[in-house]
Write an enzyme that holds these catalytic residues in place. Structure first.
Site, PDB file in Angstrom:
ATOM      1  N   GLU A 103      -2.580   8.007   2.355  1.00 47.31           N
ATOM      2  CA  GLU A 103      -1.468   7.201   1.842  1.00 47.31           C
ATOM      3  C   GLU A 103      -1.851   6.474   0.556  1.00 47.31           C
ATOM      4  OE1 GLU A 103      -1.344   5.918   5.977  1.00 47.31           O
ATOM      5  OE2 GLU A 103       0.780   5.540   5.709  1.00 47.31           O
ATOM      6  N   HIS A 140       6.184   5.249   7.829  1.00 48.29           N
ATOM      7  CA  HIS A 140       5.097   6.207   7.548  1.00 48.29           C
ATOM      8  C   HIS A 140       5.566   7.264   6.543  1.00 48.29           C
ATOM      9  CE1 HIS A 140       3.122   5.589  11.795  1.00 48.29           C
ATOM     10  NE2 HIS A 140       2.594   4.763  10.907  1.00 48.29           N
ATOM     11  N   ASN A 142      -2.632  -3.124   0.420  1.00 47.15           N
ATOM     12  CA  ASN A 142      -1.825  -3.123   1.650  1.00 47.15           C
ATOM     13  C   ASN A 142      -2.044  -4.482   2.315  1.00 47.15           C
ATOM     14  OD1 ASN A 142      -0.611  -2.641   4.073  1.00 47.15           O
ATOM     15  ND2 ASN A 142      -1.807  -0.811   4.593  1.00 47.15           N
ATOM     16  N   ARG A 166       2.313   0.061  21.098  1.00 47.13           N
ATOM     17  CA  ARG A 166       3.787   0.017  21.113  1.00 47.13           C
ATOM     18  C   ARG A 166       4.351   1.043  22.090  1.00 47.13           C
ATOM     19  NH1 ARG A 166       4.525   0.850  14.880  1.00 47.13           N
ATOM     20  NH2 ARG A 166       2.496  -0.073  14.466  1.00 47.13           N
ATOM     21  N   ARG A 226       1.712  -1.187  -0.974  1.00 48.18           N
ATOM     22  CA  ARG A 226       2.442  -0.626   0.158  1.00 48.18           C
ATOM     23  C   ARG A 226       3.411  -1.685   0.668  1.00 48.18           C
ATOM     24  NH1 ARG A 226       0.485   0.918   6.234  1.00 48.18           N
ATOM     25  NH2 ARG A 226       2.353   2.055   6.735  1.00 48.18           N
TER      26      ARG A 226
END
Ligand code: ADP
Length: 396
Positions: free
Chosen positions: A383, A179, A9, A240, A90
Site C-alpha cells: 500500500e 483497503h 499512516n 472484528r 493514507r
C-alpha cells in the site's frame, strides 16, 4: 533520495512512516512513532537493515514527526535538504466526496475532519497526522490517498443497504468499502504477473491481514466488496466480527443492557478470531490448534467458512472468473488457509497445486495447477508504494 516520497499512516497515538523510492519500488527507510501523548514515547527507525530507537516524551503528532525526521537526518536522510517530491497520507474514509488522490488544502483537510462522522476511529487521527506533517514539511505537496476511493465504482445494487431510503440518504448509510489501495494495487500486479491487461480480467482479491476484505473486480473496476459503511462488515478478522445479524446489536442492548460504546468495542476489538479463541494472530492460532484447542479449531473453521461464502458469492457475481488472489499477512503467509478456502472446487475450474502453494517463495506467484481454468495467485501487497506513486503525480 531526491524524488522519493514520504508515506504517512497516522493513528490516534502512532504514526507509521516510510520513505519510498517510487521508481525502484523500494522502501529507503521506515519506522513508527508510538505512544504519542504518553510520558514514555518511542520512535523506531529501520534503514539499511539497521534498527534504531529513540525514547522520550512525544507531546503530539508534529513533535513525533520532528523526532522521526531528526533520526532520519542522523542516518544521512535529511528530508528538509534532500528535496523529497511529495508526502502521501493514507486516509481511511473519503465518503462520497473523495475518490481520487487529492492534494491537501485547508478545505480538503476540513472535509477529511468532517468525514470523522463516518470513521470516528480513523479520520480524526488521519487529520491530526496531516496537520503535523504539513507543519513540519510546508514546502512539498501533501496528498491524501483514500482507502475507500477504489470502491467508488460499486454499482448501486452492491453499495445499497436495504433499509429505509430516506434514513440511508440523510445519514450517508451505504457500503463504501476499505483497503481499496491494496485491492487496486494487487489487481494490477495480478495482470502484470499473468502478462494480461487488467481490463481483460475478472478477479477476486482476498486481502487477509488483521483486517480482512474481499473484492470482486471486473475489468479493473470493483463491482463488489465485503466491507461496508465501516471496516466491520464482511470476513472474520483478527478482532472484528465481520458479518453479523444486526439484530444481535439490538438484542445485546435490550437483553444485556450493553450501550453503544460497549457493543462497538465488543464487535471491533473482542470479536473475530480473538473473540472466538483468545488470540488474533494467525501464528498463535495455529499453535493453539496444534495443541488440540477446540475453540481455536472452531475459530479457524468459522474463518474459512466465511471466506468460502464470499468466494462463492463473487464467483457468481462475476459470472466468469480469471483469477483469485491472496494477499496481506495471512493471505501471503498461510498456505493452509489458501488450500482450505479453495478445497474441492476443481469442478468449478479452481485447483490449487499443493507444491506451488507451500513453496517458500515470497514474490508474486501462481499457485494453481496448470489445468486450473482460474489462475490462483499469491501477491504481496504494498500500500505504501501505491500511495507513493499516487502522491508523486502531484510533485512540482
Ligand atoms: P494489518 O491488517 O495490520 O496491515 P497484516 O497484513 O500485516 O495486517 O497481517 C497481520 C496478520 O498476518 C498477523 O496478525 C498474523 O495473523 C498474520 N501473519 C503475518 N505473518 C504471518 C506468518 N508468517 N505466518 C502466519 N501468519 C502471519
Amino acid at each position: 533520495m531526491k524524488g522519493s516520497v514520504l508515506v504517512i499512516n497516522s493513528g490516534s497515538s502512532s504514526i507509521k512512516f516510510q520513505l519510498v523510492d517510487p521508481d525502484a519500488g523500494d522502501a529507503v527507510a521506515d519506522g513508527i512513532v508510538e505512544r504519542i501523548g504518553e510520558p514514555e514515547g518511542l520512535v523506531k527507525l529501520r534503514h539499511g537493515g539497521v534498527d534504531t530507537e529513540h525514547r522520550g516524551p512525544i507531546a503530539d503528532h508534529s513533535e513525533g514527526l520532528r523526532q522521526a525526521f531528526s533520526m532520519l537526518a542522523e542516518v544521512g536522510l535529511d528530508l528538509a535538504s534532500a528535496g523529497i517530491a511529495a508526502v502521501g497520507h493514507r486516509v481511511v474514509h473519503g465518503g462520497e466526496v473523495f475518490y481520487q488522490p487529492t492534494e491537501i488544502t485547508p478545505e480538503v483537510l476540513a472535509e477529511i475532519s468532517r468525514l470523522s462522522e463516518l470513521a470516528p476511529l480513523h479520520n480524526p487521527a488521519n487529520a491530526t497526522g496531516i496537520e503535523g506533517a504539513v507543519r513540519e514539511l510546508p514546502d512539498v505537496p501533501h496528498v491524501a490517498v483514500f482507502d475507500t476511493a477504489y470502491f467508488h465504482t460499486l454499482p448501486a445494487r452492491a453499495r445499497t443497504y436495504a433499509i429505509d431510503r430516506d434514513v440511508a440518504r440523510e445519514h450517508s448509510v451505504r457500503r463504501y468499502g476499505f483497503h481499496g489501495t491494496s485491492h487496486e494495487y494487487v489487481a494490477g500486479q495480478v495482470a502484470a504477473t499473468l502478462g494480461r491487461d487488467v481490463a481483460e480480467l475478472n478477479q477476486i482479491v482476498l486481502h487477509l491481514g488483521n483486517g480482512a476484505s474481499a473484492s470482486a473486480i471486473e475489468g479493473g473496476r470493483a463491482v463488489d466488496t465485503s466491507m461496508g459503511l465501516t471496516p466491520l462488515e464482511g470476513l472474520v478478522m483478527g478482532t472484528r466480527s465481520g458479518d453479523i445479524d444486526a439484530g444481535v446489536v439490538t438484542h445485546l442492548h435490550r437483553s444485556a443492557g450493553m450501550d453503544v460504546e460497549e457493543i462497538d468495542a465488543l464487535l471491533n476489538r473482542r470479536s473475530g478470531l480473538k473473540g472466538l479463541c483468545g488470540v488474533n494472530d494467525f501464528r498463535e492460532l495455529r499453535r493453539l490448534i496444534d495443541t488440540g484447542d477446540a475453540d481455536a479449531v472452531l475459530a479457524y473453521d468459522v474463518y474459512v467458512h466465511r471466506l468460502r461464502k464470499y468466494i462463492g458469492a463473487y464467483l457468481v457475481t462475476l459470472g466468469r472468473l480469471d483469477a483469485i488472489t491472496f494477499t496481506a499477512g495471512v493471505g501471503e503467509n498461510v498456505a493452509e488457509v489458501r488450500a482450505d478456502a479453495l478445497a474441492g472446487l476443481a469442478g468449478l475450474g479452481i485447483e490449487v497445486d499443493p507444491d506451488r502453494n507451500t513453496a517458500k517463495d515470497r514474490g508474486a506467484r501462481l499457485i494453481s495447477t496448470d489445468d486450473s481454468a482460474v489462475a490462483v495467485l499469491v501477491v504481496p501487497t504494498n500500500e505504501e508504494l501505491a500511495i507513493a506513486r499516487a502522491a508523486l503525480r502531484f510533485a512540482r
